[in-house]
Design a protein around this motif. Structure first.
Motif, PDB file in Angstrom:
ATOM      1  N   LYS A   1       3.729 -15.314  37.592  1.00  0.00           N
ATOM      2  CA  LYS A   1       4.196 -14.020  38.083  1.00  0.00           C
ATOM      3  C   LYS A   1       5.132 -13.402  37.052  1.00  0.00           C
ATOM      4  N   ASP A   2       4.804 -12.187  36.640  1.00  0.00           N
ATOM      5  CA  ASP A   2       5.614 -11.429  35.692  1.00  0.00           C
ATOM      6  C   ASP A   2       5.777 -12.147  34.352  1.00  0.00           C
ATOM      7  N   LEU A   3       4.768 -12.929  33.955  1.00  0.00           N
ATOM      8  CA  LEU A   3       4.831 -13.679  32.707  1.00  0.00           C
ATOM      9  C   LEU A   3       3.472 -13.629  32.018  1.00  0.00           C
ATOM     10  N   ALA A   4       3.453 -13.248  30.741  1.00  0.00           N
ATOM     11  CA  ALA A   4       2.194 -13.113  30.010  1.00  0.00           C
ATOM     12  C   ALA A   4       2.354 -13.639  28.582  1.00  0.00           C
ATOM     13  N   ILE A   5       1.252 -14.135  28.036  1.00  0.00           N
ATOM     14  CA  ILE A   5       1.213 -14.562  26.636  1.00  0.00           C
ATOM     15  C   ILE A   5       0.260 -13.641  25.901  1.00  0.00           C
ATOM     16  N   GLU A   6       0.750 -13.075  24.818  1.00  0.00           N
ATOM     17  CA  GLU A   6      -0.009 -12.091  24.045  1.00  0.00           C
ATOM     18  C   GLU A   6      -0.277 -12.636  22.643  1.00  0.00           C
ATOM     19  N   ASP A   7      -1.536 -12.553  22.205  1.00  0.00           N
ATOM     20  CA  ASP A   7      -1.913 -12.927  20.844  1.00  0.00           C
ATOM     21  C   ASP A   7      -2.403 -11.687  20.118  1.00  0.00           C
ATOM     22  N   GLY A   8      -2.016 -11.550  18.856  1.00  0.00           N
ATOM     23  CA  GLY A   8      -2.448 -10.380  18.106  1.00  0.00           C
ATOM     24  C   GLY A   8      -2.137 -10.504  16.634  1.00  0.00           C
ATOM     25  N   THR A   9      -2.217  -9.383  15.940  1.00  0.00           N
ATOM     26  CA  THR A   9      -1.983  -9.326  14.498  1.00  0.00           C
ATOM     27  C   THR A   9      -1.156  -8.096  14.175  1.00  0.00           C
ATOM     28  N   VAL A  10      -0.154  -8.282  13.336  1.00  0.00           N
ATOM     29  CA  VAL A  10       0.660  -7.174  12.834  1.00  0.00           C
ATOM     30  C   VAL A  10       0.230  -6.884  11.400  1.00  0.00           C
ATOM     31  N   HIS A  11      -0.069  -5.616  11.113  1.00  0.00           N
ATOM     32  CA  HIS A  11      -0.404  -5.181   9.758  1.00  0.00           C
ATOM     33  C   HIS A  11       0.778  -4.374   9.223  1.00  0.00           C
ATOM     34  N   ALA A  12       1.297  -4.769   8.074  1.00  0.00           N
ATOM     35  CA  ALA A  12       2.470  -4.112   7.482  1.00  0.00           C
ATOM     36  C   ALA A  12       2.103  -3.516   6.132  1.00  0.00           C
ATOM     37  N   THR A  13       2.474  -2.264   5.922  1.00  0.00           N
ATOM     38  CA  THR A  13       2.171  -1.569   4.672  1.00  0.00           C
ATOM     39  C   THR A  13       3.456  -1.019   4.082  1.00  0.00           C
ATOM     40  N   ALA A  14       3.771  -1.460   2.853  1.00  0.00           N
ATOM     41  CA  ALA A  14       4.981  -1.005   2.168  1.00  0.00           C
ATOM     42  C   ALA A  14       4.798   0.423   1.672  1.00  0.00           C
ATOM     43  N   PRO A  15       5.890   1.120   1.372  1.00  0.00           N
ATOM     44  CA  PRO A  15       5.773   2.487   0.840  1.00  0.00           C
ATOM     45  C   PRO A  15       5.003   2.505  -0.476  1.00  0.00           C
ATOM     46  N   GLY A  16       4.380   3.632  -0.765  1.00  0.00           N
ATOM     47  CA  GLY A  16       3.625   3.768  -2.011  1.00  0.00           C
ATOM     48  C   GLY A  16       2.208   4.227  -1.743  1.00  0.00           C
ATOM     49  N   ASP A  17       1.709   5.065  -2.630  1.00  0.00           N
ATOM     50  CA  ASP A  17       0.383   5.650  -2.418  1.00  0.00           C
ATOM     51  C   ASP A  17      -0.725   4.610  -2.416  1.00  0.00           C
ATOM     52  N   ASP A  18      -0.590   3.548  -3.230  1.00  0.00           N
ATOM     53  CA  ASP A  18      -1.671   2.573  -3.323  1.00  0.00           C
ATOM     54  C   ASP A  18      -1.258   1.206  -2.788  1.00  0.00           C
ATOM     55  N   SER A  19      -0.270   1.173  -1.890  1.00  0.00           N
ATOM     56  CA  SER A  19       0.139  -0.093  -1.278  1.00  0.00           C
ATOM     57  C   SER A  19      -0.966  -0.620  -0.370  1.00  0.00           C
ATOM     58  N   VAL A  20      -1.056  -1.936  -0.285  1.00  0.00           N
ATOM     59  CA  VAL A  20      -2.061  -2.572   0.571  1.00  0.00           C
ATOM     60  C   VAL A  20      -1.355  -3.257   1.737  1.00  0.00           C
ATOM     61  N   ALA A  21      -2.084  -3.430   2.817  1.00  0.00           N
ATOM     62  CA  ALA A  21      -1.510  -4.025   4.016  1.00  0.00           C
ATOM     63  C   ALA A  21      -1.519  -5.545   3.934  1.00  0.00           C
ATOM     64  N   THR A  22      -0.443  -6.154   4.419  1.00  0.00           N
ATOM     65  CA  THR A  22      -0.426  -7.584   4.670  1.00  0.00           C
ATOM     66  C   THR A  22      -0.515  -7.781   6.178  1.00  0.00           C
ATOM     67  N   SER A  23      -1.096  -8.893   6.581  1.00  0.00           N
ATOM     68  CA  SER A  23      -1.363  -9.114   8.007  1.00  0.00           C
ATOM     69  C   SER A  23      -0.850 -10.482   8.435  1.00  0.00           C
ATOM     70  N   MET A  24      -0.256 -10.527   9.621  1.00  0.00           N
ATOM     71  CA  MET A  24       0.274 -11.772  10.162  1.00  0.00           C
ATOM     72  C   MET A  24      -0.105 -11.877  11.638  1.00  0.00           C
ATOM     73  N   SER A  25      -0.744 -12.991  12.003  1.00  0.00           N
ATOM     74  CA  SER A  25      -1.045 -13.195  13.415  1.00  0.00           C
ATOM     75  C   SER A  25       0.201 -13.707  14.129  1.00  0.00           C
ATOM     76  N   TYR A  26       0.289 -13.423  15.413  1.00  0.00           N
ATOM     77  CA  TYR A  26       1.483 -13.796  16.169  1.00  0.00           C
ATOM     78  C   TYR A  26       1.105 -14.176  17.595  1.00  0.00           C
TER      79      TYR A  26
END
Length: 299
Positions: free
Chosen positions: A99-124
């Protein structure tokens, strides 16, 4: 990458369908609120999205940030960095475990500033608890694994090394240039060594992510017919150790330990030690390499 939110939610049975729909909506709102606060660099609002004793764990669970005050301080330090990223979030699944408790799995994609920056990804994995005010808050969040693609694995190095560099020592000039290849999956480079009393030596370089050995690897081919390869190991937050082995055009076996110690974004110290050619020790080399300023344009 934009801060778009992608939700592909699966859930375990146990709640009535209408209850499930309602709770999924609440969890989606919590995720959207987190992304919005993060991309506004609002550390205080992020801390309030955690329970009073909420916690953040790193991948190995060695470092724990606990309580809203510590969480706020953690994000304030992150947002103060010049390359603080923007994020996007993919929630892959949600499991209701009580009750009122959940487990969430997903991925965070992070992109640094800059025109040609690429995303790094981390599952959580995150544990969320529904508060008395009806809002889902994070009780615990833990990074699981780096799921970045090839370009993302090179992202940190690319931010440091892309561009044109130069160094001089004892009448010898070294020029370096690095950038992304056309596919965006590799870093390519050129190195030119010139001296008044010798023929210029040009070397082509390619840097890639080796998924089998989970390391950054480079290959170098000089126009005299020699070649080498080396694995890059990060040292601390900014420096790199490269163990290189190769062969000269005459068939001599070469090896060296190289370190790149960055002094800000426009200089690094390149130290080549334990240099061997066919088992014969060579003199250590040290170069202070500086970023070249662009040529002035003509208006």
């Amino acid at each position: 990458m934009s801060a778009a939110l992608v939700l592909v939610l699966a859930f375990t049975p146990g709640l009535k369908s209408e209850e499930t729909t309602s709770e999924i909506g609440g969890l989606k709102k919590a995720a959207e609120t987190f992304v919005a606060a993060y991309n506004k660099k609002d550390a205080k609002s992020i801390a309030e999205l955690f329970t009073e004793n909420g916690e953040i764990l790193d991948r190995d669970a060695h470092e724990v940030t606990s309580g809203r005050a510590e969480i706020q301080a953690r994000y304030e330090a992150l947002f103060a960095l010049p390359d603080a990223p923007q994020i996007a979030l993919e929630v892959d699944s949600v499991r209701f475990v009580g009750k009122d408790l959940a487990i969430e799995d997903g991925t965070v994609h992070a992109t640094a500033p800059g025109d040609d920056s690429v995303a790094t990804s981390m599952s959580y994995t995150a544990v969320l608890q529904k508060s008395e005010d009806g809002f889902w808050r994070i009780a615990s969040s833990r990074d699981r694994s780096d799921t970045s693609d090839s370009a993302g694995r090179l992202g940190s190095l690319a931010r440091q090394i892309k561009g044109d560099w130069t160094a001089t020592r004892d009448g010898v000039r070294l020029d370096l240039a690095f950038g992304w290849d056309d596919s965006g999956n590799y870093l390519i480079g050129e190195m030119l060594v010139t001296a008044a009393d010798a023929k210029p030596l040009k070397t082509t370089l390619r840097i890639a992510w080796d998924p089998a050995n989970e390391t950054i690897t480079w290959w170098a081919f000089d126009d005299g017919g020699g070649f080498s390869r080396g694995d890059w190991t990060p040292v601390g937050e900014t420096d790199w150790l490269i163990r290189t082995e190769g062969t000269t055009a005459d068939g001599e076996i070469t090896s060296a330990n190289q370190t790149l110690a960055f002094e800000g974004k426009d200089r690094f110290l390149w130290n080549s030690s334990a240099r061997l050619i066919d088992g014969v020790k060579q003199e250590d080399l040290k170069l202070r390499v500086v970023r070249q300023t662009p040529e002035p344009g003509i208006e």
